[in-house]
Design an enzyme around this catalytic site. Structure first.
Site, PDB file in Angstrom:
ATOM      1  N   ASN A   1      32.588  23.875  65.732  1.00 59.34           N
ATOM      2  CA  ASN A   1      32.375  23.430  64.358  1.00 59.34           C
ATOM      3  C   ASN A   1      33.342  24.159  63.429  1.00 59.34           C
ATOM      4  O   ASN A   1      34.118  25.017  63.870  1.00 59.34           O
ATOM      5  CB  ASN A   1      30.921  23.689  63.948  1.00 59.34           C
TER       6      ASN A   1
ATOM      7  N   CYS B   1      35.999  18.423  57.029  1.00 61.66           N
ATOM      8  CA  CYS B   1      35.729  18.622  58.458  1.00 61.66           C
ATOM      9  C   CYS B   1      36.702  17.850  59.336  1.00 61.66           C
ATOM     10  O   CYS B   1      37.120  18.327  60.396  1.00 61.66           O
ATOM     11  CB  CYS B   1      34.299  18.213  58.777  1.00 61.66           C
TER      12      CYS B   1
ATOM     13  N   HIS C   1      30.296  13.616  60.361  1.00 59.73           N
ATOM     14  CA  HIS C   1      30.890  14.950  60.502  1.00 59.73           C
ATOM     15  C   HIS C   1      31.889  14.963  61.647  1.00 59.73           C
ATOM     16  O   HIS C   1      31.610  14.446  62.733  1.00 59.73           O
ATOM     17  CB  HIS C   1      29.785  15.980  60.752  1.00 59.73           C
TER      18      HIS C   1
END
Length: 344
Positions: A311, A136, A272
């Site tokens: 995302n 990520c 994240h």
């Protein structure tokens, strides 16, 4: 046998929860979900995944029945446990406790607006998908770098996450990393390759950077005052910003639409890396809200300000790959705890 044993444990653990639907309702929902998400299982795995799906379906129903501004649904992560989700998709491990409240307030621009959306200005590439790789941090890095390059050069170039996973040795590839380390790699390397020349593989590999395929360069990067959402807003007015958040909760895993607020979120333990591309206020219906299972109405006491966050889990998750995260609500999920953006 190890896989089968693991799934049997999952089968037992999720089957003990109180069921909220009939078996026919569960079965029909799972069948429809498998078709929608093109999923298939071995005969050994089917039972466990079905029971996990049922448990997630119950959780979604319980959450949405409370009328939260956050709407959950049976998205592409509905057949995995929260532990599986955390172990597979979260790849930024950072403790921001030593930074929050210790830094001087940073302001990056004197201009402000009621809302900002870098997507409408052409500075954001389409939503990407990291797959089963904890990379990520690399997607967050390329996102802010793509935005900075766009502003400097007037062209939007998709940059290579695989280049960072393979070559940013201060990071750990699919096992996690930090965006600031990735910025430092691009600066010291005098460039990062384009996505087309160095495509994503969702696995660690040998560094194959080629300077002739470079799509962008950086001169430096700036960090946002840890814990300050006003500093983050100032930064987002300058460039899309790489942010680290706490995304460990089942509510984040199964997010579908609305403004995300998780009272159990940590502002210090971050796991994240994502990209803040704007901010605004309202119900979120004008920001690509998908068809959730409940209205997600805002209560009178709830804040309706949000961050627009990109995302890296594909367009089947969230609002076509985006999430609206609570803004000016005590730094929920650490959105402003570890934020940075590059300078070309």
């Amino acid at each position: 046998m190890k896989v089968l044993s693991f799934l049997c444990v999952l089968l037992v653990s999720v089957a003990t929860a109180k069921q909220q639907f009939s078996e026919l309702q569960y079965r029909n929902a799972f069948t429809d979900w498998m078709i929608t998400h093109q999923k298939s299982y071995t005969s050994e795995e089917f039972g466990a995944r079905y029971n996990i799906f049922k448990a997630n379906m119950d959780y979604v129903q319980q959450w949405n029945s409370k009328g939260s501004e956050t709407v959950l649904g049976l998205n592409n992560f509905a057949d995995i446990t929260n532990e599986e989700y955390r172990n597979t998709y979260l790849g930024t491990k950072f403790d921001a406790s030593s930074l929050i409240g210790t830094q001087e307030e940073k302001v990056f621009t004197t201009s402000s607006a009621a809302s900002k959306d870098w997507r409408s200005e052409g500075a954001v590439t389409p939503v990407k998908n990291q797959g089963q790789c904890g990379g990520c941090w690399s997607f967050s890095t390329t996102g802010s770098t793509e935005g900075a390059h766009f502003q400097s050069k007037g062209e939007l170039v998709s940059l290579s996450e695989q280049n960072l996973i393979d070559c940013s040795t201060e990071n750990s590839g699919c096992d996690g990393g930090l965006m600031t380390y990735a910025f430092e790699y691009i600066i010291n390397n005098n460039g990062i390759d384009t996505e087309s020349s160095y495509p994503y593989k969702a696995e660690n590999g040998k560094c194959e950077y080629k300077s002739e395929n470079s799509g962008a360069t950086l001169s430096s990067y700036k960090t946002v005052t840890a814990g300050s959402e006003s500093s983050l807003e100032s930064a987002v007015n300058v460039n899309p910003v790489s942010v680290a958040i706490d995304a460990s909760h089942q509510s984040f895993q199964l997010y579908t639409s609305g403004i995300y607020y998780e009272p159990e979120c940590s502002s210090e333990n971050l796991d994240h890396g994502v990209l803040a591309v704007g901010y605004g206020s309202g119900s979120g219906s004008s920001s690509g809200q998908s068809s959730g299972q409940s209205s997600g109405n805002l209560s009178a006491s709830s804040s309706n300000e949000y961050w627009i966050v990109k995302n890296s889990w594909g367009t089947s998750w969230g609002i076509e790959g985006y999430i609206l995260m609570s803004r000016n609500r005590d730094n929920n999920c650490g959105i402003a705890s570890s934020a940075s953006f590059p300078v070309v």
